[in-house]
Design a protein around this motif. Structure first.
Motif, PDB file in Angstrom:
ATOM      1  N   THR A  73       0.811  -1.229   0.000  1.00  0.00           N
ATOM      2  CA  THR A  73       0.000   0.000   0.000  1.00  0.00           C
ATOM      3  C   THR A  73       0.840   1.273   0.000  1.00  0.00           C
ATOM      4  OG1 THR A  73      -0.142  -0.008   2.431  1.00  0.00           O
ATOM      5  CG2 THR A  73      -1.893  -1.142   1.219  1.00  0.00           C
ATOM      6  N   SER A  74       2.149   1.132   0.187  1.00  0.00           N
ATOM      7  CA  SER A  74       2.998   2.323   0.320  1.00  0.00           C
ATOM      8  C   SER A  74       3.068   3.131  -0.968  1.00  0.00           C
ATOM      9  CB  SER A  74       4.409   1.933   0.772  1.00  0.00           C
ATOM     10  OG  SER A  74       5.024   1.072  -0.170  1.00  0.00           O
ATOM     11  N   SER A  75       2.914   2.486  -2.121  1.00  0.00           N
ATOM     12  CA  SER A  75       3.007   3.219  -3.392  1.00  0.00           C
ATOM     13  C   SER A  75       1.920   4.290  -3.489  1.00  0.00           C
ATOM     14  CB  SER A  75       2.904   2.258  -4.575  1.00  0.00           C
ATOM     15  OG  SER A  75       1.703   1.499  -4.509  1.00  0.00           O
ATOM     16  N   ILE A  76       0.670   3.891  -3.222  1.00  0.00           N
ATOM     17  CA  ILE A  76      -0.442   4.845  -3.276  1.00  0.00           C
ATOM     18  C   ILE A  76      -0.284   5.914  -2.204  1.00  0.00           C
ATOM     19  CG2 ILE A  76      -2.939   5.109  -3.051  1.00  0.00           C
ATOM     20  CD1 ILE A  76      -2.286   3.644  -5.554  1.00  0.00           C
ATOM     21  N   PHE A  77       0.128   5.496  -1.016  1.00  0.00           N
ATOM     22  CA  PHE A  77       0.268   6.428   0.109  1.00  0.00           C
ATOM     23  C   PHE A  77       1.291   7.514  -0.208  1.00  0.00           C
ATOM     24  CE2 PHE A  77       2.684   7.583   3.937  1.00  0.00           C
ATOM     25  CZ  PHE A  77       1.682   8.210   4.671  1.00  0.00           C
ATOM     26  N   PHE A  78       2.497   7.098  -0.611  1.00  0.00           N
ATOM     27  CA  PHE A  78       3.559   8.072  -0.888  1.00  0.00           C
ATOM     28  C   PHE A  78       3.247   8.908  -2.125  1.00  0.00           C
ATOM     29  CE2 PHE A  78       6.333   5.135   1.648  1.00  0.00           C
ATOM     30  CZ  PHE A  78       6.606   6.047   2.655  1.00  0.00           C
TER      31      PHE A  78
ATOM     32  N   GLY B  36       0.239   9.872  -3.127  1.00  0.00           N
ATOM     33  CA  GLY B  36      -0.707  10.896  -2.713  1.00  0.00           C
ATOM     34  C   GLY B  36      -0.055  11.959  -1.846  1.00  0.00           C
ATOM     35  N   LEU B  37       0.879  11.534  -1.006  1.00  0.00           N
ATOM     36  CA  LEU B  37       1.556  12.449  -0.086  1.00  0.00           C
ATOM     37  C   LEU B  37       2.516  13.382  -0.808  1.00  0.00           C
ATOM     38  CD1 LEU B  37       1.878  13.008   3.017  1.00  0.00           C
ATOM     39  CD2 LEU B  37       3.842  11.467   2.952  1.00  0.00           C
ATOM     40  N   MET B  38       3.254  12.839  -1.774  1.00  0.00           N
ATOM     41  CA  MET B  38       4.327  13.605  -2.416  1.00  0.00           C
ATOM     42  C   MET B  38       3.958  14.210  -3.762  1.00  0.00           C
ATOM     43  SD  MET B  38       7.584  11.114  -1.632  1.00  0.00           S
ATOM     44  CE  MET B  38       8.016  10.630   0.046  1.00  0.00           C
ATOM     45  N   SER B  39       3.040  13.569  -4.476  1.00  0.00           N
ATOM     46  CA  SER B  39       2.741  14.035  -5.841  1.00  0.00           C
ATOM     47  C   SER B  39       1.310  14.501  -6.039  1.00  0.00           C
ATOM     48  CB  SER B  39       3.056  12.913  -6.843  1.00  0.00           C
ATOM     49  OG  SER B  39       4.416  12.545  -6.768  1.00  0.00           O
ATOM     50  N   GLY B  40       0.428  14.216  -5.080  1.00  0.00           N
ATOM     51  CA  GLY B  40      -0.935  14.714  -5.165  1.00  0.00           C
ATOM     52  C   GLY B  40      -1.924  13.743  -5.783  1.00  0.00           C
ATOM     53  N   ASN B  41      -3.192  14.115  -5.739  1.00  0.00           N
ATOM     54  CA  ASN B  41      -4.278  13.245  -6.201  1.00  0.00           C
ATOM     55  C   ASN B  41      -4.247  12.988  -7.698  1.00  0.00           C
ATOM     56  OD1 ASN B  41      -5.310  13.010  -3.617  1.00  0.00           O
ATOM     57  ND2 ASN B  41      -6.654  14.794  -3.834  1.00  0.00           N
ATOM     58  N   ASN B  42      -3.758  13.939  -8.463  1.00  0.00           N
ATOM     59  CA  ASN B  42      -3.695  13.751  -9.912  1.00  0.00           C
ATOM     60  C   ASN B  42      -2.756  12.599 -10.269  1.00  0.00           C
ATOM     61  OD1 ASN B  42      -4.229  14.568 -12.697  1.00  0.00           O
ATOM     62  ND2 ASN B  42      -2.079  15.214 -12.725  1.00  0.00           N
ATOM     63  N   ALA B  43      -1.630  12.516  -9.575  1.00  0.00           N
ATOM     64  CA  ALA B  43      -0.675  11.429  -9.807  1.00  0.00           C
ATOM     65  C   ALA B  43      -1.274  10.086  -9.395  1.00  0.00           C
ATOM     66  CB  ALA B  43       0.619  11.686  -9.033  1.00  0.00           C
ATOM     67  N   VAL B  44      -2.016  10.085  -8.291  1.00  0.00           N
ATOM     68  CA  VAL B  44      -2.690   8.857  -7.851  1.00  0.00           C
ATOM     69  C   VAL B  44      -3.698   8.406  -8.894  1.00  0.00           C
ATOM     70  CG1 VAL B  44      -4.218   7.835  -6.104  1.00  0.00           C
ATOM     71  CG2 VAL B  44      -2.371   9.345  -5.396  1.00  0.00           C
ATOM     72  N   GLY B  45      -4.420   9.359  -9.486  1.00  0.00           N
ATOM     73  CA  GLY B  45      -5.415   9.044 -10.504  1.00  0.00           C
ATOM     74  C   GLY B  45      -4.809   8.435 -11.757  1.00  0.00           C
ATOM     75  N   ILE B  46      -3.587   8.808 -12.070  1.00  0.00           N
ATOM     76  CA  ILE B  46      -2.900   8.243 -13.228  1.00  0.00           C
ATOM     77  C   ILE B  46      -2.379   6.842 -12.921  1.00  0.00           C
ATOM     78  CG2 ILE B  46      -0.857   8.498 -14.724  1.00  0.00           C
ATOM     79  CD1 ILE B  46      -1.204  11.536 -14.436  1.00  0.00           C
TER      80      ILE B  46
ATOM     81  N   LEU C   5      11.894   6.552  -4.566  1.00  0.00           N
ATOM     82  CA  LEU C   5      11.533   6.526  -5.986  1.00  0.00           C
ATOM     83  C   LEU C   5      10.350   7.431  -6.291  1.00  0.00           C
ATOM     84  CD1 LEU C   5      12.034   2.735  -6.804  1.00  0.00           C
ATOM     85  CD2 LEU C   5      13.356   4.657  -7.702  1.00  0.00           C
ATOM     86  N   VAL C   6       9.353   7.433  -5.427  1.00  0.00           N
ATOM     87  CA  VAL C   6       8.188   8.304  -5.640  1.00  0.00           C
ATOM     88  C   VAL C   6       8.597   9.768  -5.531  1.00  0.00           C
ATOM     89  CG1 VAL C   6       5.969   9.035  -4.677  1.00  0.00           C
ATOM     90  CG2 VAL C   6       6.471   6.615  -4.930  1.00  0.00           C
ATOM     91  N   HIS C   7       9.463  10.066  -4.577  1.00  0.00           N
ATOM     92  CA  HIS C   7       9.925  11.446  -4.397  1.00  0.00           C
ATOM     93  C   HIS C   7      10.629  11.962  -5.643  1.00  0.00           C
ATOM     94  CE1 HIS C   7      11.535  15.023  -2.476  1.00  0.00           C
ATOM     95  NE2 HIS C   7      12.744  14.677  -2.890  1.00  0.00           N
ATOM     96  N   ASN C   8      11.399  11.095  -6.292  1.00  0.00           N
ATOM     97  CA  ASN C   8      12.201  11.515  -7.448  1.00  0.00           C
ATOM     98  C   ASN C   8      11.500  11.338  -8.791  1.00  0.00           C
ATOM     99  OD1 ASN C   8      15.000  12.288  -6.387  1.00  0.00           O
ATOM    100  ND2 ASN C   8      14.680  10.327  -5.376  1.00  0.00           N
ATOM    101  N   TYR C   9      10.634  10.310  -8.902  1.00  0.00           N
ATOM    102  CA  TYR C   9      10.058   9.993 -10.213  1.00  0.00           C
ATOM    103  C   TYR C   9       8.537   9.882 -10.211  1.00  0.00           C
ATOM    104  CZ  TYR C   9      14.974   8.795 -10.859  1.00  0.00           C
ATOM    105  OH  TYR C   9      16.332   8.831 -10.892  1.00  0.00           O
ATOM    106  N   SER C  10       7.887  10.296  -9.135  1.00  0.00           N
ATOM    107  CA  SER C  10       6.423  10.315  -9.051  1.00  0.00           C
ATOM    108  C   SER C  10       5.801   8.957  -9.387  1.00  0.00           C
ATOM    109  CB  SER C  10       5.868  11.411  -9.958  1.00  0.00           C
ATOM    110  OG  SER C  10       4.482  11.577  -9.757  1.00  0.00           O
TER     111      SER C  10
END
Length: 214
Positions: free
Chosen positions: A32-37, A39-49, A178-183
């Protein structure tokens, strides 16, 4: 009819299940960490993609669920009876490996069709994410068979717990970086890396503790 359960029995069952409980927590952490991070670092738009492709890939990894549920009690029973089932395990894992290769091939080469028709998404980003994640269901299939059906079925829960806890903790760090650097691309790559770590860890234990026994 209810039976009184003694305190020592309660303590015994808690001790026996504690490692599995920690394993479940660890698996939840890295799954579950992928979705969590994201949303936390890149926002809802990134989660939607990212989320649509991730959900399909996650569900696809459980296509052999009914077969796996039937195999666990069989392996556990044969192990309890001291039966040498290494030949059966090799054949079973080989069968699952073949299914995994076919599954990866279909998901990767038909990614455009799946994303556009099934997910009703047209974003090239979602297609790329789906392609990056296309190997994940195959790894989930293999790790479920090796870890849950074989290792747990043969009473090797200590090693199962060790792999899941180590990967669970390190996976959170990997995913965050990875999420911090590459969304969303980082989330896809991180998911693939973590599932690969789990599968390799289980396979190493399988070789050392099951298949190479004299």
């Amino acid at each position: 009819r209810f039976k009184k359960v003694t305190y020592p029995k309660v303590v015994l069952h808690l001790k026996e299940s504690w490692s599995l409980f920690l394993s479940k927590v660890s698996i939840s952490l890295y799954s579950t960490s992928s979705i969590f991070f994201l949303g936390l670092m890149s926002g809802n738009n990134a989660v939607g993609i990212f989320a649509p492709a991730f959900k399909v890939v996650e569900l696809t990894g459980n296509i052999l669920g009914p077969i796996n549920h039937a195999m666990y009690p069989h392996i556990a029973k044969e192990n309890k009876n001291k039966t040498d089932i290494r030949s059966f395990i090799k054949k079973y894992i080989s069968f699952v490996a073949l299914i995994s290769i076919l599954l990866f091939t279909v998901l990767y080469f038909f990614s455009n069709l799946i994303v556009e028709d099934y997910l009703n998404a047209t974003s090239p980003k979602t297609i790329i994410i789906f392609q990056l994640l296309s190997g994940v269901p195959s790894l989930i299939l293999l790790s479920n068979v090796i870890g849950i059906q074989v290792l747990l079925g043969m009473g090797l829960k200590k090693y199962f717990s060790y792999v899941t806890m180590v990967v669970g903790l390190s996976g959170v760090v990997i995913m965050a970086l990875l999420v911090h650097n590459y969304s969303y691309y980082g989330a896809a790559i991180g998911t693939l890396i973590v599932e690969l770590m789990v599968t390799v860890g289980f396979f190493y234990i399988l070789l050392k503790k099951v298949l190479m026994l004299n």
